[in-house]
Write an enzyme that holds these catalytic residues in place. Structure first.
Site, short mmCIF file in Angstrom:
data_model
loop_
_atom_site.label_atom_id
_atom_site.label_comp_id
_atom_site.label_asym_id
_atom_site.label_seq_id
_atom_site.Cartn_x
_atom_site.Cartn_y
_atom_site.Cartn_z
N HIS A 22 -41.15 6.70 21.64
CA HIS A 22 -42.25 7.05 20.74
C HIS A 22 -42.87 8.33 21.27
CE1 HIS A 22 -42.28 2.49 19.95
NE2 HIS A 22 -41.71 3.10 18.92
N ASN A 71 -37.40 2.54 17.95
CA ASN A 71 -37.33 1.31 18.74
C ASN A 71 -37.04 0.08 17.90
OD1 ASN A 71 -37.42 0.47 21.46
ND2 ASN A 71 -39.44 -0.45 21.16
N ARG A 72 -36.61 0.27 16.65
CA ARG A 72 -36.29 -0.86 15.78
C ARG A 72 -34.94 -0.70 15.07
NH1 ARG A 72 -40.15 -1.98 18.31
NH2 ARG A 72 -42.10 -2.97 17.65
N TYR A 165 -36.08 -7.24 17.23
CA TYR A 165 -36.63 -5.93 17.53
C TYR A 165 -35.59 -4.81 17.50
CZ TYR A 165 -41.18 -7.87 18.79
OH TYR A 165 -42.40 -8.48 18.75
N THR A 168 -34.41 0.28 21.60
CA THR A 168 -33.61 1.36 22.17
C THR A 168 -32.92 0.92 23.45
OG1 THR A 168 -35.33 2.85 21.33
CG2 THR A 168 -33.72 3.80 22.83
N GLU A 179 -44.42 -1.36 29.49
CA GLU A 179 -45.51 -1.08 28.53
C GLU A 179 -46.81 -1.00 29.31
OE1 GLU A 179 -46.50 -0.15 24.82
OE2 GLU A 179 -44.77 -1.51 24.78
#
Length: 314
Positions: A22, A71-72, A165, A168, A179
Site C-alpha cells: 500500500h 493485497n487482495r 484475503y 501479496t 502491521e
C-alpha cells in the site's frame, strides 16, 4: 539427539521484504528503500534477503493503490488472468510479483516473505499469521514475541473459512504480515519505524539460527483469531450514521463485552455491543477500511501450539 516431538523443516534460504504494498504506508517503503541502498543490517550468512517495493506507482503517488487493492488479488483467477489493455494495474503487478517470487504454491516460491504495513489503528507491532498449522511461522512468532518482551507483540490469525484475503505475501511458503501503528497514511513516525525494524531484525535472527541447526522445542503462543468484520451503522443510502465510540477508540486488543459502547451517533446516542461472549476488537477505525465497510474486526483469544522444529540439513 532429536526429540520425537521435533519435526525437520527445510532450511530457509530465500527471503523477501516487501514494502509499499500500500503506497501510503510509509514505514515499509522507507525501510525497504534504505535496505536497497544499504542492506548490511538485513543480511545473514547463508541467506538471500531481497528488499522489494511491490507497488511503485502507488508509492510514487503516495496512495493506497492505483486501480485496486494489491493485497487482495493474489488468487488463482487474478494470477491467471489474461493481460489486456484494461486490466487493473495491480492485477498486472501481482502477476509480475508472482513470476519473480513464486509461482504461488510451488516449490520454486520464496521461502519467506515479510510484508510491511502500517495501520491508523492502535494495534502496536502486530504479526499477521495466515496458517494455524505452520510450525515454522508459529515458532518464529514465539521467538519474536520473546525477543521484544516486555513490549506487547500481538499475533493476528486471519485464517477463516469465509474470509479470503489473497495477500501479496501469500506467494511464499511462509507468509508473514507485519502491521504497525498507529500511524496516519502518508506519514512517518520514528517510534513506529523502530518497532517495524526490530520485528524484522528478530525475524531474520530466528531464520539464521534455525538454518545454523538450533533446535526449537514445542511452544505455545496466544493469538487473536479473526471471527467477523463489523460495519458502521448506515442509512438507506449507505451513508455512515455513527462513529466509533470514544470508549472503543484506540482500544485495539482490549476486551469488548456485551453492553459496552461501540458507536456514537451525531445526536449523541450510544450504540452498544450485543454479543454472547467477550471479543477483542482490532483494526478499530482503520482509515483504509472505510471503503471496505469495516469499522473494526472481532477476534477471539486462543492458544496455538507448534511442534518443535529443526533444520533438515542440520
Amino acid at each position: 539427539m532429536t526429540s520425537c516431538y521435533v519435526v525437520h523443516e527445510a532450511p530457509v534460504r530465500r527471503v523477501a521484504i516487501f514494502g509499499g504494498t500500500h503506497g501510503n504506508e510509509l514505514s515499509g517503503v522507507f525501510l525497504v528503500k534504505h535496505w536497497q541502498e544499504n542492506g548490511a543490517e538485513i543480511q545473514r550468512t547463508g541467506l538471500e534477503v531481497r528488499p522489494f517495493i511491490t507497488n511503485p506507482r502507488a508509492v510514487k503517488k503516495c496512495t493506497r493503490y492505483i486501480d485496486c487493492d494489491l493485497n487482495r488479488v493474489f488468487d488463482p483467477d487474478n494470477l491467471g488472468r489474461q493481460i489486456t489493455e484494461d486490466i487493473p494495474y495491480e492485477v498486472r503487478r501481482a502477476q509480475e510479483i508472482n513470476h519473480v517470487f513464486g509461482p504461488k504454491d510451488s516449490n520454486d516460491a520464496y521461502d519467506l516473505i515479510f510484508d510491511l504495513h502500517n495501520t491508523t489503528s492502535n494495534m502496536g507491532g502486530t504479526l499477521i499469521l495466515e496458517n494455524s498449522r505452520n510450525n515454522f511461522t508459529i515458532q518464529m512468532f514465539h521467538y519474536i514475541k520473546n525477543a521484544l518482551a516486555p513490549e506487547c507483540c500481538p499475533v493476528f490469525l486471519i485464517e477463516h473459512p469465509n474470509l479470503k484475503y489473497a495477500t501479496t505475501r501469500s506467494i511464499a511458503k511462509h507468509p508473514v504480515g507485519v502491521e504497525v501503528g498507529p500511524q496516519p497514511q502518508g506519514v512517518l513516525r520514528a517510534d513506529i519505524l523502530d518497532k517495524m525494524r526490530k520485528i524484522i531484525k528478530h525475524g531474520l535472527d530466528f531464520v539464521h539460527i534455525f538454518n545454523e541447526g538450533k533446535e526449537f522445542p514445542p511452544c505455545t503462543i496466544e493469538i487473536y483469531k479473526i471471527m467477523e468484520k463489523v460495519d458502521y451503522p448506515r442509512n438507506k443510502n449507505g451513508e455512515i450514521t455513527a462513529v466509533i465510540h470514544p470508549s472503543l477508540q484506540d482500544q485495539d486488543w482490549q476486551p469488548l463485552n456485551n453492553g459496552d459502547p461501540i458507536f456514537l451517533t451525531i445526536d449523541g446516542e450510544t450504540i452498544n455491543y450485543e454479543g454472547d461472549s467477550t471479543v477483542y476488537p482490532t483494526f478499530v477505525n482503520e482509515a483504509a477500511y472505510y471503503e471496505k465497510k469495516q469499522a473494526f474486526v472481532k477476534t477471539v483469544k486462543v492458544k496455538l501450539n507448534a511442534k518443535g522444529i529443526r533444520s533438515s540439513l542440520s
